[in-house]
Write a protein that holds these residues in place. Structure first.
Motif, PDB file in Angstrom:
ATOM      1  N   ARG A   8       1.130  -0.984   0.089  1.00  0.00           N
ATOM      2  CA  ARG A   8      -0.081  -0.033   0.273  1.00  0.00           C
ATOM      3  C   ARG A   8       0.512   0.785  -0.333  1.00  0.00           C
ATOM      4  O   ARG A   8       1.856   1.565   0.382  1.00  0.00           O
ATOM      5  CB  ARG A   8      -0.862   0.349   1.165  1.00  0.00           C
ATOM      6  N   PRO A   9       0.327   2.815  -0.490  1.00  0.00           N
ATOM      7  CA  PRO A   9       1.211   3.588  -0.559  1.00  0.00           C
ATOM      8  C   PRO A   9       1.956   4.198   0.740  1.00  0.00           C
ATOM      9  O   PRO A   9       0.583   3.980   1.470  1.00  0.00           O
ATOM     10  CB  PRO A   9       0.525   4.305  -1.649  1.00  0.00           C
ATOM     11  N   ALA A  10       2.695   4.563   0.956  1.00  0.00           N
ATOM     12  CA  ALA A  10       2.768   5.201   2.089  1.00  0.00           C
ATOM     13  C   ALA A  10       2.215   6.789   2.165  1.00  0.00           C
ATOM     14  O   ALA A  10       2.046   6.881   1.002  1.00  0.00           O
ATOM     15  CB  ALA A  10       4.515   5.522   2.150  1.00  0.00           C
ATOM     16  N   ARG A  11       1.780   6.879   3.476  1.00  0.00           N
ATOM     17  CA  ARG A  11       1.005   8.142   3.421  1.00  0.00           C
ATOM     18  C   ARG A  11       1.900   8.907   3.713  1.00  0.00           C
ATOM     19  O   ARG A  11       2.857   9.261   5.436  1.00  0.00           O
ATOM     20  CB  ARG A  11      -0.326   7.974   3.850  1.00  0.00           C
ATOM     21  N   PHE A  12       1.267  10.647   3.571  1.00  0.00           N
ATOM     22  CA  PHE A  12       2.108  11.739   3.903  1.00  0.00           C
ATOM     23  C   PHE A  12       0.829  12.891   4.607  1.00  0.00           C
ATOM     24  O   PHE A  12      -0.127  13.342   3.793  1.00  0.00           O
ATOM     25  CB  PHE A  12       2.381  12.615   2.872  1.00  0.00           C
ATOM     26  N   ILE A  13       1.332  12.558   6.360  1.00  0.00           N
ATOM     27  CA  ILE A  13       0.039  13.696   7.033  1.00  0.00           C
ATOM     28  C   ILE A  13       1.006  14.982   7.610  1.00  0.00           C
ATOM     29  O   ILE A  13       1.818  14.920   8.396  1.00  0.00           O
ATOM     30  CB  ILE A  13      -0.471  12.557   7.942  1.00  0.00           C
ATOM     31  N   THR A  14       0.517  15.948   7.574  1.00  0.00           N
ATOM     32  CA  THR A  14       0.979  17.348   8.501  1.00  0.00           C
ATOM     33  C   THR A  14      -0.020  17.524   9.464  1.00  0.00           C
ATOM     34  O   THR A  14      -1.525  17.630   9.089  1.00  0.00           O
ATOM     35  CB  THR A  14       1.302  18.044   6.966  1.00  0.00           C
ATOM     36  N   PHE A  15       0.644  18.327  10.744  1.00  0.00           N
ATOM     37  CA  PHE A  15      -0.416  18.898  11.087  1.00  0.00           C
ATOM     38  C   PHE A  15       0.430  20.494  11.042  1.00  0.00           C
ATOM     39  O   PHE A  15       1.194  21.116  11.372  1.00  0.00           O
ATOM     40  CB  PHE A  15       0.103  19.044  12.988  1.00  0.00           C
ATOM     41  N   GLU A  16      -0.741  21.339  11.872  1.00  0.00           N
ATOM     42  CA  GLU A  16      -0.465  22.727  11.205  1.00  0.00           C
ATOM     43  C   GLU A  16      -1.712  23.836  12.284  1.00  0.00           C
ATOM     44  O   GLU A  16      -2.530  23.134  13.301  1.00  0.00           O
ATOM     45  CB  GLU A  16      -1.443  22.929   9.507  1.00  0.00           C
ATOM     46  N   GLY A  17      -1.244  24.619  12.439  1.00  0.00           N
ATOM     47  CA  GLY A  17      -1.801  25.624  13.514  1.00  0.00           C
ATOM     48  C   GLY A  17      -0.559  26.919  13.940  1.00  0.00           C
ATOM     49  O   GLY A  17       0.149  26.198  13.748  1.00  0.00           O
ATOM     50  N   GLY A  18      -1.787  27.624  15.262  1.00  0.00           N
ATOM     51  CA  GLY A  18      -0.401  28.760  15.558  1.00  0.00           C
ATOM     52  C   GLY A  18      -0.248  28.072  16.628  1.00  0.00           C
ATOM     53  O   GLY A  18       0.846  27.184  16.548  1.00  0.00           O
ATOM     54  N   GLU A  19       0.863  28.594  17.636  1.00  0.00           N
ATOM     55  CA  GLU A  19       1.916  28.513  18.127  1.00  0.00           C
ATOM     56  C   GLU A  19       0.872  27.359  20.010  1.00  0.00           C
ATOM     57  O   GLU A  19       0.312  27.678  20.155  1.00  0.00           O
ATOM     58  CB  GLU A  19       2.484  29.888  19.448  1.00  0.00           C
ATOM     59  N   GLY A  20       1.849  26.688  20.390  1.00  0.00           N
ATOM     60  CA  GLY A  20       1.274  25.359  20.984  1.00  0.00           C
ATOM     61  C   GLY A  20       0.133  25.199  21.157  1.00  0.00           C
ATOM     62  O   GLY A  20      -0.746  25.017  22.828  1.00  0.00           O
ATOM     63  N   VAL A  21      -1.016  24.777  20.281  1.00  0.00           N
ATOM     64  CA  VAL A  21      -1.874  24.112  20.013  1.00  0.00           C
ATOM     65  C   VAL A  21      -1.719  23.167  20.048  1.00  0.00           C
ATOM     66  O   VAL A  21      -3.428  22.371  20.179  1.00  0.00           O
ATOM     67  CB  VAL A  21      -2.550  24.670  18.833  1.00  0.00           C
ATOM     68  N   GLY A  22      -0.069  22.406  20.672  1.00  0.00           N
ATOM     69  CA  GLY A  22      -1.032  21.060  20.525  1.00  0.00           C
ATOM     70  C   GLY A  22      -0.326  19.641  19.976  1.00  0.00           C
ATOM     71  O   GLY A  22      -0.583  18.968  19.720  1.00  0.00           O
ATOM     72  N   LYS A  23       0.411  20.365  18.447  1.00  0.00           N
ATOM     73  CA  LYS A  23       0.396  19.174  17.647  1.00  0.00           C
ATOM     74  C   LYS A  23       2.292  18.583  18.082  1.00  0.00           C
ATOM     75  O   LYS A  23       1.267  17.232  17.650  1.00  0.00           O
ATOM     76  CB  LYS A  23       1.432  20.441  16.198  1.00  0.00           C
ATOM     77  N   SER A  24       3.066  19.089  18.690  1.00  0.00           N
ATOM     78  CA  SER A  24       3.934  17.927  18.542  1.00  0.00           C
ATOM     79  C   SER A  24       3.013  17.131  19.947  1.00  0.00           C
ATOM     80  O   SER A  24       3.592  15.448  19.716  1.00  0.00           O
ATOM     81  CB  SER A  24       5.381  18.420  19.615  1.00  0.00           C
ATOM     82  N   THR A  25       2.278  17.288  20.410  1.00  0.00           N
ATOM     83  CA  THR A  25       1.565  16.258  22.043  1.00  0.00           C
ATOM     84  C   THR A  25       1.239  15.288  20.309  1.00  0.00           C
ATOM     85  O   THR A  25       1.155  14.190  21.045  1.00  0.00           O
ATOM     86  CB  THR A  25       0.257  16.887  22.222  1.00  0.00           C
ATOM     87  N   GLN A  26       0.161  15.874  19.946  1.00  0.00           N
ATOM     88  CA  GLN A  26      -0.875  14.749  18.893  1.00  0.00           C
ATOM     89  C   GLN A  26       0.073  14.479  17.623  1.00  0.00           C
ATOM     90  O   GLN A  26       0.042  12.793  17.585  1.00  0.00           O
ATOM     91  CB  GLN A  26      -1.708  15.813  17.698  1.00  0.00           C
ATOM     92  N   VAL A  27       1.388  14.405  17.546  1.00  0.00           N
ATOM     93  CA  VAL A  27       2.050  13.857  16.272  1.00  0.00           C
ATOM     94  C   VAL A  27       2.371  13.216  17.212  1.00  0.00           C
ATOM     95  O   VAL A  27       2.842  11.664  16.836  1.00  0.00           O
ATOM     96  CB  VAL A  27       3.094  14.261  15.741  1.00  0.00           C
ATOM     97  N   ARG A  28       3.145  12.814  17.990  1.00  0.00           N
ATOM     98  CA  ARG A  28       3.417  11.947  18.627  1.00  0.00           C
ATOM     99  C   ARG A  28       2.215  11.009  19.306  1.00  0.00           C
ATOM    100  O   ARG A  28       2.760   9.649  18.785  1.00  0.00           O
ATOM    101  CB  ARG A  28       4.267  12.330  20.214  1.00  0.00           C
ATOM    102  N   ARG A  29       1.149  10.902  18.976  1.00  0.00           N
ATOM    103  CA  ARG A  29       0.638  10.081  19.698  1.00  0.00           C
ATOM    104  C   ARG A  29      -0.122   9.351  18.476  1.00  0.00           C
ATOM    105  O   ARG A  29      -0.328   7.880  18.270  1.00  0.00           O
ATOM    106  CB  ARG A  29      -0.890  11.106  20.621  1.00  0.00           C
ATOM    107  N   LEU A  30       0.268   9.990  17.291  1.00  0.00           N
ATOM    108  CA  LEU A  30      -0.347   9.713  16.484  1.00  0.00           C
ATOM    109  C   LEU A  30       0.644   8.303  15.792  1.00  0.00           C
ATOM    110  O   LEU A  30      -0.012   7.455  15.026  1.00  0.00           O
ATOM    111  CB  LEU A  30      -0.594  10.207  15.271  1.00  0.00           C
TER     112      LEU A  30
END
Ligand code: T5A
Length: 228
Positions: A8-30
């Motif tokens: 299956r093809p590999a997927r490319f997912i990005t997280f975006e948004g303002g400062e401190g909205v929790g992107k890094s936290t949710q990238v780790r959880r995903l």
């Protein structure tokens, strides 16, 4: 005759948004959720992700490019992105490894373009050059009131025993961050097939569940339970 592997093809997912909205936290959880399903994935970030792009990151976030103006900063972010795509994103996707990035090209459009005043023509040209067709399969836009997000960033600094100094963009005024928030929402509205907006004002676990619902709904290979 040799048959090509039915991968299956590999997927490319990005997280975006303002400062401190929790992107890094949710990238780790995903990443953890994908790992539980035996999906090979790498976590990366922008600006950065490769040694050369990390060098550009330090230069910009220390404020050393500020006097050059938003146009020059957009070019620097694109230079970092070009290396990131060529050296990390494209090779991983080509070998079947998913790539999850904490920020990508929408950040340049939102920060330097729509909020910083750099014209669409330059932002489009830089995007075409740096991406070379590597458009994300899915972008999760985390949305929240920037005043609340700053409280989280302050709390994190207290917990880490650090003084909150504010990097190149964190030190902008609150109304600048309110405009930034609106601009991310506009980008999402203009790219409805790629972008999904989720409220980041909910707790970490609830948000993680909401993100998993979106990701697993989008990619059918994830619609099985975790590997035991
Ligand atoms: N930039 C970047 C541009 O201007 N143009 C570009 O093209 C690019 C790519 C990058 C800077 O560069 C700019 C944008 C940025 O200003 P950065 O350090 O990567 O700098 O900045 P951020 O992306 O904003 O990263 P942060 O680490 O500050 O924020 P995150 O990753 O959104 O948030 P996170 O996960 O670290 O969480 C912040 C705190 O909140 C808690 C966490 O535990 C942490 O303490 N938290 C929650 N608390 C309650 N409920 C939740 N749901 C929570 N989620 C996290």
């Amino acid at each position: 005759m040799l048959e090509a592997p039915n991968r299956r093809p590999a997927r490319f997912i990005t997280f975006e948004g303002g400062e401190g909205v929790g992107k890094s936290t949710q990238v780790r959880r995903l990443l953890n959720n994908l790992g539980d399903r035996d999906i090979e994935a790498v976590r990366t970030r922008e600006p950065g992700g490769t040694p050369k792009a990390e060098a550009i990151r330090s230069f910009i976030l220390q404020g050393r490019s500020e006097e050059w103006g938003a146009g020059a900063e957009a070019v620097l972010f694109a230079a970092a992105r070009l290396d990131h795509v060529n050296q990390l994103i494209a090779p991983n996707l080509a070998k079947g490894t998913w790539v999850i990035s904490d920020r990508f090209c929408d950040s340049t459009r939102a920060y330097q373009g729509l909020t910083g005043g750099v014209n669409d023509g330059l932002i489009d040209a830089l995007e075409n050059l740096a991406l070379d067709g590597h458009v994300p399969d899915l972008t999760i836009v985390l949305d929240m009131d920037p005043a609340l997000a700053f409280k989280r960033v302050e709390q994190r600094a207290v917990e880490d025993g650090l003084q909150l100094t504010g990097d190149r963009f964190e030190k902008e005024e609150l109304d600048w961050h309110q405009r930034l928030r609106e601009n991310f929402l506009d980008i999402a509205a203009n790219n409805p097939d790629r972008c999904v907006v989720l409220s980041a004002e909910q707790g970490e676990e609830k948000l993680e569940a909401a993100i998993w619902e979106v990701v697993s709904g989008r990619f059918p290979e994830l619609q099985t339970g975790p590997v035991q």
